[in-house]
Design a protein around this motif. Structure first.
Motif, PDB file in Angstrom:
ATOM      1  N   TYR A 183       0.831  -1.208   0.000  1.00 51.04           N
ATOM      2  CA  TYR A 183       0.000   0.000   0.000  1.00 51.04           C
ATOM      3  C   TYR A 183       0.865   1.259   0.000  1.00 51.04           C
ATOM      4  CZ  TYR A 183      -3.337   3.557   1.386  1.00 51.04           C
ATOM      5  OH  TYR A 183      -4.097   4.696   1.426  1.00 51.04           O
ATOM      6  N   TYR A 184       1.924   1.259   0.789  1.00 48.43           N
ATOM      7  CA  TYR A 184       2.774   2.437   0.884  1.00 48.43           C
ATOM      8  C   TYR A 184       3.591   2.681  -0.388  1.00 48.43           C
ATOM      9  CZ  TYR A 184       1.703   3.470   5.730  1.00 48.43           C
ATOM     10  OH  TYR A 184       1.047   3.834   6.874  1.00 48.43           O
ATOM     11  N   ASN A 185       3.557   1.732  -1.317  1.00 49.74           N
ATOM     12  CA  ASN A 185       4.288   1.903  -2.571  1.00 49.74           C
ATOM     13  C   ASN A 185       3.380   2.184  -3.768  1.00 49.74           C
ATOM     14  OD1 ASN A 185       6.807   1.660  -1.474  1.00 49.74           O
ATOM     15  ND2 ASN A 185       7.090  -0.491  -2.024  1.00 49.74           N
ATOM     16  N   LEU A 186       2.130   2.592  -3.498  1.00 48.77           N
ATOM     17  CA  LEU A 186       1.204   2.877  -4.594  1.00 48.77           C
ATOM     18  C   LEU A 186       1.680   4.052  -5.451  1.00 48.77           C
ATOM     19  CD1 LEU A 186      -2.348   2.368  -3.028  1.00 48.77           C
ATOM     20  CD2 LEU A 186      -1.178   0.927  -4.699  1.00 48.77           C
ATOM     21  N   THR A 187       2.344   5.024  -4.830  1.00 50.36           N
ATOM     22  CA  THR A 187       2.877   6.134  -5.613  1.00 50.36           C
ATOM     23  C   THR A 187       3.940   5.635  -6.585  1.00 50.36           C
ATOM     24  OG1 THR A 187       2.373   7.835  -3.972  1.00 50.36           O
ATOM     25  CG2 THR A 187       4.176   8.306  -5.483  1.00 50.36           C
ATOM     26  N   ILE A 188       4.775   4.714  -6.121  1.00 48.77           N
ATOM     27  CA  ILE A 188       5.782   4.126  -7.017  1.00 48.77           C
ATOM     28  C   ILE A 188       5.089   3.408  -8.175  1.00 48.77           C
ATOM     29  CG2 ILE A 188       7.630   2.417  -7.209  1.00 48.77           C
ATOM     30  CD1 ILE A 188       8.284   2.974  -4.275  1.00 48.77           C
ATOM     31  N   LYS A 189       4.051   2.633  -7.857  1.00 41.88           N
ATOM     32  CA  LYS A 189       3.341   1.893  -8.900  1.00 41.88           C
ATOM     33  C   LYS A 189       2.736   2.848  -9.933  1.00 41.88           C
ATOM     34  CE  LYS A 189       1.148  -2.013  -8.024  1.00 41.88           C
ATOM     35  NZ  LYS A 189       0.142  -3.037  -7.629  1.00 41.88           N
ATOM     36  N   THR A 190       2.207   3.960  -9.459  1.00 45.89           N
ATOM     37  CA  THR A 190       1.633   4.951 -10.371  1.00 45.89           C
ATOM     38  C   THR A 190       2.695   5.591 -11.246  1.00 45.89           C
ATOM     39  OG1 THR A 190      -0.171   5.431  -8.832  1.00 45.89           O
ATOM     40  CG2 THR A 190       0.328   7.115 -10.483  1.00 45.89           C
ATOM     41  N   MET A 191       3.842   5.913 -10.656  1.00 42.17           N
ATOM     42  CA  MET A 191       4.882   6.581 -11.430  1.00 42.17           C
ATOM     43  C   MET A 191       5.515   5.644 -12.461  1.00 42.17           C
ATOM     44  SD  MET A 191       4.515   9.573 -10.455  1.00 42.17           S
ATOM     45  CE  MET A 191       5.714  10.167 -11.645  1.00 42.17           C
ATOM     46  N   VAL A 192       5.708   4.372 -12.122  1.00 35.80           N
ATOM     47  CA  VAL A 192       6.254   3.455 -13.128  1.00 35.80           C
ATOM     48  C   VAL A 192       5.216   3.189 -14.224  1.00 35.80           C
ATOM     49  CG1 VAL A 192       7.916   2.409 -11.542  1.00 35.80           C
ATOM     50  CG2 VAL A 192       5.669   1.353 -11.831  1.00 35.80           C
ATOM     51  N   MET A 193       3.923   3.297 -13.871  1.00 34.42           N
ATOM     52  CA  MET A 193       2.874   3.230 -14.896  1.00 34.42           C
ATOM     53  C   MET A 193       3.043   4.372 -15.893  1.00 34.42           C
ATOM     54  SD  MET A 193      -1.242   3.877 -14.438  1.00 34.42           S
ATOM     55  CE  MET A 193      -0.999   5.643 -14.126  1.00 34.42           C
ATOM     56  N   LEU A 194       3.246   5.583 -15.378  1.00 31.47           N
ATOM     57  CA  LEU A 194       3.427   6.738 -16.254  1.00 31.47           C
ATOM     58  C   LEU A 194       4.705   6.606 -17.086  1.00 31.47           C
ATOM     59  CD1 LEU A 194       2.386   9.618 -13.813  1.00 31.47           C
ATOM     60  CD2 LEU A 194       1.022   8.625 -15.667  1.00 31.47           C
ATOM     61  N   GLU A 195       5.753   6.072 -16.476  1.00 30.89           N
ATOM     62  CA  GLU A 195       6.996   5.853 -17.215  1.00 30.89           C
ATOM     63  C   GLU A 195       6.772   4.875 -18.374  1.00 30.89           C
ATOM     64  OE1 GLU A 195       9.847   4.574 -14.347  1.00 30.89           O
ATOM     65  OE2 GLU A 195      10.078   6.559 -13.435  1.00 30.89           O
ATOM     66  N   TRP A 196       6.028   3.806 -18.088  1.00 28.92           N
ATOM     67  CA  TRP A 196       5.748   2.818 -19.134  1.00 28.92           C
ATOM     68  C   TRP A 196       4.954   3.450 -20.271  1.00 28.92           C
ATOM     69  CZ3 TRP A 196       1.910   0.586 -21.924  1.00 28.92           C
ATOM     70  CH2 TRP A 196       2.226  -0.594 -22.625  1.00 28.92           C
ATOM     71  N   LEU A 197       3.928   4.207 -19.933  1.00 22.16           N
ATOM     72  CA  LEU A 197       3.100   4.846 -20.956  1.00 22.16           C
ATOM     73  C   LEU A 197       3.914   5.811 -21.810  1.00 22.16           C
ATOM     74  CD1 LEU A 197      -0.117   5.560 -18.842  1.00 22.16           C
ATOM     75  CD2 LEU A 197       0.046   3.987 -20.780  1.00 22.16           C
ATOM     76  N   SER A 198       4.813   6.563 -21.175  1.00 21.81           N
ATOM     77  CA  SER A 198       5.600   7.555 -21.916  1.00 21.81           C
ATOM     78  C   SER A 198       6.585   6.897 -22.879  1.00 21.81           C
ATOM     79  CB  SER A 198       6.346   8.480 -20.949  1.00 21.81           C
ATOM     80  OG  SER A 198       7.377   7.789 -20.275  1.00 21.81           O
ATOM     81  N   VAL A 199       6.990   5.674 -22.573  1.00 16.78           N
ATOM     82  CA  VAL A 199       7.961   4.974 -23.427  1.00 16.78           C
ATOM     83  C   VAL A 199       7.272   4.096 -24.466  1.00 16.78           C
ATOM     84  CG1 VAL A 199       9.811   3.248 -23.464  1.00 16.78           C
ATOM     85  CG2 VAL A 199       9.762   4.996 -21.667  1.00 16.78           C
ATOM     86  N   TYR A 200       6.239   3.348 -24.042  1.00 17.15           N
ATOM     87  CA  TYR A 200       5.690   2.284 -24.882  1.00 17.15           C
ATOM     88  C   TYR A 200       4.314   2.568 -25.473  1.00 17.15           C
ATOM     89  CZ  TYR A 200       9.428  -0.507 -22.786  1.00 17.15           C
ATOM     90  OH  TYR A 200      10.653  -0.981 -22.376  1.00 17.15           O
ATOM     91  N   CYS A 201       3.665   3.663 -25.082  1.00 19.32           N
ATOM     92  CA  CYS A 201       2.283   3.849 -25.551  1.00 19.32           C
ATOM     93  C   CYS A 201       1.985   5.296 -25.933  1.00 19.32           C
ATOM     94  CB  CYS A 201       1.306   3.375 -24.474  1.00 19.32           C
ATOM     95  SG  CYS A 201      -0.314   2.910 -25.145  1.00 19.32           S
ATOM     96  N   GLN A 202       2.870   5.898 -26.656  1.00 20.44           N
ATOM     97  CA  GLN A 202       2.684   7.290 -27.058  1.00 20.44           C
ATOM     98  C   GLN A 202       1.631   7.452 -28.156  1.00 20.44           C
ATOM     99  OE1 GLN A 202       6.610   8.649 -28.132  1.00 20.44           O
ATOM    100  NE2 GLN A 202       7.293   8.798 -26.018  1.00 20.44           N
ATOM    101  N   ASN A 203       1.276   6.361 -28.828  1.00 21.69           N
ATOM    102  CA  ASN A 203       0.327   6.461 -29.931  1.00 21.69           C
ATOM    103  C   ASN A 203      -1.131   6.394 -29.487  1.00 21.69           C
ATOM    104  OD1 ASN A 203       0.825   3.709 -29.248  1.00 21.69           O
ATOM    105  ND2 ASN A 203      -0.179   3.055 -31.142  1.00 21.69           N
TER     106      ASN A 203
END
Length: 360
Positions: A183-203
């Protein structure tokens, strides 16, 4: 007299030599220590332990290859301990263990649904795959689904990780990074989600982060997005002037030492928020400047405020619901997301909404 001077000179010379040798040995030792601890790991082991970052000593992982054919995960018997309260280990470089790098290029989605879920919650993933996660085409708009995971924290994490590998090879919808899933790492999970989207899902045009215990009306969501802004857009159930909870017994407690203001900036509740795909890169940059808190939706609100971008209220206040809505076909055909009392409700409500015939 001369002999005494020569002896004294030789003694001083030997002393200087010994000092020089010790200095050289100490320097070499120090360099070796720095090379071993700091260069490969970007921070010392003692510091990592202090902030709850260090993985178990033998939990070595390798990034899975594009075809997901192999994964190397070895765990120790060391019991997992939660991270230091209120500390968020971000920014930090987390590595992908399971990935679907070609997902967006292959499916070309208009909307991608990102679902954070614990590694052990296979039931929730299967429930979503059989209900709203199966709605891959709405009109002419493609919708993709991915599940976000960290590392298992339970005692049987070796078995869990192998099961996840098999699940990934079967469904090709898991994204896993090497942080502890808690639970205390949900911010990390959200930020790595954004990192993934910025690299792999720009379209893609839009993404939605939605919790695994939510009912989602994908058709209504796509309908709303047809007329939504293409840039600087984030919406959901927007909280404004929310008070910071100072009661230590609260699940969302934050001390003044972590966050001093009495009110949070506007933010979209984490149960389900939608955003345009120009935002991930901007939010990642903002996160380098904003002190992170463990309440992930609040942190994104802080980053949005830092960027000077407002959170958008949905066109209808009843579209997103934090409290379970009593089911009827007419009501559920008009909402986008709501919490439910159980996983069974999620499944049954969705099935009933798919029946032929008028909603109202």
């Amino acid at each position: 007299m001369v002999e005494d001077c020569e002896k004294q000179s030789k003694g001083q010379s030997n002393s200087r030599c010994r000092s020089l040798r010790l200095y050289v040995i100490f320097t070499v030792f120090l360099v070796l220590v720095l090379c071993y601890y700091i260069i490969p790991n970007e921070m010392s082991a003692s510091w990592a332990i202090a902030v709850g970052l260090l993985l178990p000593e033998k939990f070595a992982t390798q990034t899975i290859n594009a075809s997901l054919n192999t994964v190397s995960v070895v765990t120790s018997a060391e019991r997992w301990k939660p991270p230091e309260p209120y500390y968020v280990a971000y920014p930090y470089k987390y590595n992908l263990l399971l990935n679907e790098p070609e997902k967006c290029q292959r499916e070309k989605p208009f909307l991608i649904l990102m679902v954070p879920v614990s590694p052990s919650n296979t039931a929730a993933r299967d429930a979503i795959r059989s209900t709203w996660g199966s709605e891959r085409l709405v009109g002419d708009k493609t919708v993709s689904v991915l599940f976000l995971l960290g590392l298992p924290t339970s005692e049987n994490r070796d078995t869990l990780q192998q099961n996840l590998l098999q699940e990934s090879e079967k469904n090709h919808d898991l994204i896993q990074n090497d942080f502890w899933d808690s639970y205390y790492n949900l911010t990390i999970k959200t930020m790595v989600m954004l990192e993934w989207l910025s690299v792999y899902c720009q379209n893609a045009s839009y993404a939605m982060k939605i919790d695994s215990d939510m009912f989602l009306n994908v058709k209504k969501l796509v309908e709303m997005l047809q007329s939504a802004p293409k840039q600087n857009y984030m919406t959901g159930l927007v909280a404004r002037h929310a008070m910071v909870l100072r009661d230590p017994s609260s699940k969302w407690y934050l001390p003044k030492t972590v966050y001093k203001p009495p009110l949070y900036p506007p933010y979209a509740l984490g149960l389900g928020y939608v955003f345009s795909l120009d935002l991930p890169e901007k939010l990642i940059k903002a996160a380098q400047r904003v002190k992170p808190v463990y309440i992930e939706d609040v942190f994104l609100g802080m980053c949005m405020t830092h960027l000077g971008i407002g959170v958008t209220d949905p066109p209808d206040g009843s579209l997103f619901n934090v409290f379970p809505v009593t089911y009827n076909r007419c009501r559920y055909s008009k909402l986008i997301a709501t919490t439910t009392h159980s996983m069974n409700d999620q499944v049954e409500f969705w099935k009933d909404l798919q029946r032929p015939g008028p909603y109202c």
